[in-house]
Design a protein around this motif. Structure first.
Motif, PDB file in Angstrom:
ATOM      1  N   LEU A  93       0.867  -1.326   0.016  1.00 31.06           N
ATOM      2  CA  LEU A  93      -0.064  -0.068   0.026  1.00 31.06           C
ATOM      3  C   LEU A  93       0.829   1.264   0.115  1.00 31.06           C
ATOM      4  N   VAL A  94       1.983   1.328   0.064  1.00 31.26           N
ATOM      5  CA  VAL A  94       2.969   2.281   0.468  1.00 31.26           C
ATOM      6  C   VAL A  94       2.895   3.260  -0.955  1.00 31.26           C
ATOM      7  N   GLU A  95       3.049   2.912  -1.990  1.00 33.97           N
ATOM      8  CA  GLU A  95       2.832   3.636  -3.160  1.00 33.97           C
ATOM      9  C   GLU A  95       1.479   4.334  -3.272  1.00 33.97           C
ATOM     10  N   ARG A  96       0.481   3.615  -2.916  1.00 38.55           N
ATOM     11  CA  ARG A  96      -1.025   4.174  -3.229  1.00 38.55           C
ATOM     12  C   ARG A  96      -1.118   5.133  -1.913  1.00 38.55           C
ATOM     13  N   ALA A  97      -0.505   4.991  -0.900  1.00 34.57           N
ATOM     14  CA  ALA A  97      -0.650   5.807   0.489  1.00 34.57           C
ATOM     15  C   ALA A  97       0.021   7.118  -0.056  1.00 34.57           C
ATOM     16  N   ILE A  98       1.164   7.100  -0.641  1.00 35.87           N
ATOM     17  CA  ILE A  98       1.797   8.349  -0.959  1.00 35.87           C
ATOM     18  C   ILE A  98       0.825   9.217  -2.079  1.00 35.87           C
ATOM     19  N   ALA A  99       0.414   8.741  -3.052  1.00 36.93           N
ATOM     20  CA  ALA A  99      -0.412   9.073  -4.047  1.00 36.93           C
ATOM     21  C   ALA A  99      -1.940   9.848  -3.484  1.00 36.93           C
ATOM     22  N   LEU A 100      -2.216   9.099  -2.393  1.00 40.40           N
ATOM     23  CA  LEU A 100      -3.518   9.580  -1.912  1.00 40.40           C
ATOM     24  C   LEU A 100      -3.111  10.836  -1.127  1.00 40.40           C
TER      25      LEU A 100
END
Length: 392
Positions: A93-100
């Motif tokens: 989830l880390v990449e999606r978390a950064i995008a959010l």
């Protein structure tokens, strides 16, 4: 980065700090940082932990923070939530978390990331819930001046149902002109009456019949899965309760066959569309009100965290100006943002192709998109252009 570099240099050069153990060196660095920044050692410790996490585990978030893609509060939230997740979920989830974090206000970001983590962790939800359920208990904590705290560790669904019922009863009682208690005071008195006497004779008649209202959302195909592990393996979203989050599949099945006061929303697993809610008066009919509330869990103003259950249903285009009572002309807004929308110089537009998304335009011309947690799909015919939308 400099904070973490200070910690790393201190650990590498232990002799400079008296050759003490790592925890003593870290304590020394924490004291030095606190003294230099004029903050508490606790705050300095949090700063060190945040720096270590960003450098070691979330370099992408550190880079985003460095070019102002996210704020420091976003970064702190990202670290707090992802560090609490399992390593496998964290890595996914880390990449999606950064995008959010680069897209959403802090409050909305926290809720979205929490929801993502809960969904990913839901495969083992039944097992974890059963383990915690065995720990349920009620304890009392003495306080000063003849007071005490009553703590109950119990399933979140029941906790929210209890709070919902005593809040709704308290609001009815406080609506009487002669009532002088605050909402908190009345809510506490209602709880005591229900638990000690088991009766509500002392309350106004209109408050006695109030029961809890809880919205349970279940992807319909998930009910066919053997358990949460199989549901997750099939790519199906978990069952959720408004204000609570994912619940075990067995509990969802129980609630879906339970009391009529519980709002059950069955959704299509592929589109997320409600399978059985349908609508020409000013006030939206009950089914439409339920769908509007279900679509967004919070006030649909930028960054607002007020739960939908405490919000008003707003006509985007006012009734007196020709607005319709329909799904694409309604949204949940808290009292404050409802007032700002109508009298604060803002304009709000529904985006019909975005399933309930609102576009807010400020008096200064800045634009903000607010998306509901459960966008409602728009169905169109496969025929020639110009055909009407297929009703749902």
């Amino acid at each position: 980065m400099r904070v973490d570099a200070l910690r790393r240099r201190a650990l590498a050069d232990g002799t400079r700090y008296g050759g003490g153990a790592a925890d003593i060196v870290e304590r020394s660095v924490r004291l030095e940082l606190a003294a230099a920044l004029r903050i508490t050692e606790a705050a300095a410790g949090m700063l060190l932990a945040q720096a270590e996490a960003m450098v070691s585990r979330y370099p992408g978030a550190l880079a985003s923070l460095g070019h102002a893609g996210m704020t420091e509060r976003h970064a702190r939230t990202l670290v707090d939530l992802l560090d609490a997740a399992s390593p496998e979920v964290r890595d996914r989830l880390v990449e999606r978390a950064i995008a959010l974090a680069e897209e959403l206000p802090v409050g909305s970001f926290r809720r979205q990331l929490q929801r993502l983590i809960e969904t990913e962790e839901s495969a083992t939800l039944t097992e974890r819930h059963a383990r915690e359920l065995a720990q349920r208990r009620v304890v009392i904590e003495p306080a000063a001046e003849g007071m005490a705290w009553l703590h109950a560790y119990l399933p979140a669904v029941e906790a929210h149902a209890i709070h919902d019922r005593i809040t709704r009863m308290a609001k009815v009682i406080n609506a009487h002109p002669e009532e002088t208690r605050t909402l908190d005071q009345t809510r506490t008195d209602v709880l005591a009456d229900l638990l000690i006497e088991g009766r509500t004779d002392a309350h106004p008649a209109e408050a006695r019949g109030i029961r809890a209202t809880v919205a349970v959302t279940v992807p319909v195909l998930a009910l066919l899965a053997d358990d949460d592990e199989h549901r997750h393996a099939q790519g199906l979203a978990p069952a959720t309760v408004e204000g609570v989050g994912p619940i075990p599949l067995d509990r969802a099945r129980e609630l879906c066959g339970g009391d009529a006061g519980w709002m059950r929303v069955l959704t299509d697993a592929e589109t997320g569309m409600v399978l059985s809610v349908s609508r020409t008066q000013y006030r939206p009919p009950a089914a439409l009100r339920k769908l509007i509330r279900w679509r967004a869990e919070r006030c649909m103003a930028p960054g607002c965290g007020i739960p939908a259950s405490r919000c008003q249903i707003d006509h985007n285009i006012a009734w007196e100006h020709g607005g319709h009572t329909s799904l694409d002309n309604h949204a949940r807004l808290c009292t404050g943002h409802h007032t700002v929308k109508h009298h604060g110089g803002w304009s709000v537009d529904h985006l019909p192709e975005e399933g309930g998304t609102l576009l807010w335009t400020s008096p200064a011309g800045r634009r903000y998109l607010v998306k509901p947690e459960r966008p409602v799909p728009v169905f169109r015919p496969a025929g020639p252009p110009g055909g009407s939308d297929v009703p749902f």
